[in-house]
Scaffold this motif. Structure first.
Motif, mmCIF file in Angstrom:
data_model
loop_
_atom_site.group_PDB
_atom_site.id
_atom_site.type_symbol
_atom_site.label_atom_id
_atom_site.label_comp_id
_atom_site.label_asym_id
_atom_site.label_seq_id
_atom_site.Cartn_x
_atom_site.Cartn_y
_atom_site.Cartn_z
ATOM 1 N N MET A 24 -18.037 -5.324 -19.582
ATOM 2 C CA MET A 24 -16.624 -5.221 -19.865
ATOM 3 C C MET A 24 -15.941 -4.406 -18.767
ATOM 4 O O MET A 24 -16.533 -3.493 -18.198
ATOM 5 N N LYS A 25 -14.711 -4.782 -18.511
ATOM 6 C CA LYS A 25 -13.966 -4.090 -17.461
ATOM 7 C C LYS A 25 -12.623 -3.623 -18.033
ATOM 8 O O LYS A 25 -11.941 -4.372 -18.719
ATOM 9 N N ILE A 62 -9.890 1.030 -12.144
ATOM 10 C CA ILE A 62 -10.729 -0.008 -12.750
ATOM 11 C C ILE A 62 -12.086 0.583 -13.082
ATOM 12 O O ILE A 62 -12.764 1.162 -12.222
ATOM 13 N N VAL A 63 -12.445 0.446 -14.362
ATOM 14 C CA VAL A 63 -13.639 1.086 -14.903
ATOM 15 C C VAL A 63 -14.523 0.034 -15.557
ATOM 16 O O VAL A 63 -14.047 -0.792 -16.346
ATOM 17 N N ASP A 64 -15.804 0.062 -15.228
ATOM 18 C CA ASP A 64 -16.772 -0.817 -15.874
ATOM 19 C C ASP A 64 -17.378 -0.118 -17.077
ATOM 20 O O ASP A 64 -17.621 1.097 -17.050
ATOM 21 N N TYR A 65 -17.626 -0.892 -18.131
ATOM 22 C CA TYR A 65 -18.269 -0.356 -19.329
ATOM 23 C C TYR A 65 -19.470 -1.233 -19.660
ATOM 24 O O TYR A 65 -19.348 -2.453 -19.760
ATOM 25 N N LYS A 66 -20.626 -0.590 -19.814
ATOM 26 C CA LYS A 66 -21.827 -1.329 -20.192
ATOM 27 C C LYS A 66 -22.760 -0.407 -20.955
ATOM 28 O O LYS A 66 -23.077 0.691 -20.492
ATOM 29 N N GLU A 67 -23.144 -0.875 -22.149
ATOM 30 C CA GLU A 67 -24.121 -0.175 -22.978
ATOM 31 C C GLU A 67 -23.785 1.313 -23.153
ATOM 32 O O GLU A 67 -24.629 2.192 -22.970
ATOM 33 N N GLN A 105 -15.031 -8.623 -26.416
ATOM 34 C CA GLN A 105 -16.282 -9.258 -26.004
ATOM 35 C C GLN A 105 -16.847 -8.560 -24.766
ATOM 36 O O GLN A 105 -16.105 -7.940 -24.005
ATOM 37 N N GLU A 106 -18.120 -8.717 -24.561
ATOM 38 C CA GLU A 106 -18.832 -8.052 -23.463
ATOM 39 C C GLU A 106 -18.254 -8.377 -22.088
ATOM 40 O O GLU A 106 -18.273 -7.544 -21.183
ATOM 41 N N ASN A 156 -12.372 3.237 -28.406
ATOM 42 C CA ASN A 156 -13.489 2.807 -29.255
ATOM 43 C C ASN A 156 -13.088 1.622 -30.130
ATOM 44 O O ASN A 156 -13.883 0.692 -30.339
ATOM 45 N N ASP A 157 -11.855 1.620 -30.644
ATOM 46 C CA ASP A 157 -11.376 0.480 -31.427
ATOM 47 C C ASP A 157 -11.237 -0.770 -30.551
ATOM 48 O O ASP A 157 -11.556 -1.877 -30.981
ATOM 49 N N ILE A 158 -10.775 -0.581 -29.325
ATOM 50 C CA ILE A 158 -10.667 -1.715 -28.397
ATOM 51 C C ILE A 158 -12.059 -2.297 -28.135
ATOM 52 O O ILE A 158 -12.255 -3.518 -28.166
#
Length: 196
Positions: free
Chosen positions: A1-2, A178-183, A140-141, A133-135
């Motif tokens: 997710m970005k 721009i921030v990446d989110y993973k696991e 989706q991933e 956290n709600d977002i």
């Protein structure tokens, strides 16, 4: 997710150095140009969802960026700026003389306007983390999500999510981070500044 975190464009209050938290001022002509410039830089990102502070300057920023993306922003009051209480609309130089913010607040995040009927930055960060956290729970991933907010609150949130990245600075108007989110992990990808 970005995530694409964007600070609103410059406002009339920004231009004349008035404190602006929950009170509002529209984007100035320069502010509109800044956001249009950032919109061009973001045109190749496929934005799936967008969230914005309901304050007018953030809404206007999100609408400019989302032109051509065929999605409407979702307003979330948790993304609002710090409430500066009775110091809203006062010259920023006068407010600084009250030492509500520590000299190194960008490092310590120590900013407490509660004695002036406002908010503490840590409370603001808590409400913004809840919003994020709600977002996450409703996305989706592989989504790319635009989040439009404000200088102090957005910086506090990002400093909390990415505490050790030396590239992170207080964002200028219309800056995109721009921030990446993973696991469960956030990492800074890119910072886009307005090109003049």
């Amino acid at each position: 997710m970005k995530f694409i975190f964007v600070r609103h464009g410059k406002t009339h209050f920004n231009e004349i150095n008035l404190t602006q938290g929950w009170c509002d001022s529209p984007l100035s002509q320069l502010g509109v140009k800044q956001v249009e410039n950032m919109s061009l830089q973001l045109k190749d990102y496929c934005i799936n969802k967008a969230y914005t502070s309901p304050l007018g300057r953030a809404v206007e920023t999100s609408e400019i960026i989302l032109q051509g993306h065929n999605i409407a922003p979702i307003y979330d009051k948790r993304l609002k700026e710090v409430n500066f209480g009775i110091l809203e609309g006062i010259n920023t130089q006068l407010v600084r003389k009250l030492h509500v913010e520590t000299a190194d607040w960008v490092d310590t995040l120590e900013m407490d306007y509660r004695p002036y009927a406002g908010e503490d930055l840590h409370s603001v960060i808590t409400r913004q983390v809840e919003a994020i956290n709600d977002i996450l729970a409703n996305s989706q991933e592989d989504d790319t999500i635009l989040v439009v907010g404000h200088g102090c609150s957005l910086y506090g949130l990002l400093k909390t999510l990415i505490p050790h990245d030396a590239r992170l600075r207080f964002p200028d108007n219309a800056t995109a981070i721009i921030v990446d989110y993973k696991e469960g992990h956030y990492s800074l990808d890119t910072i886009l500044n307005v090109v003049y």
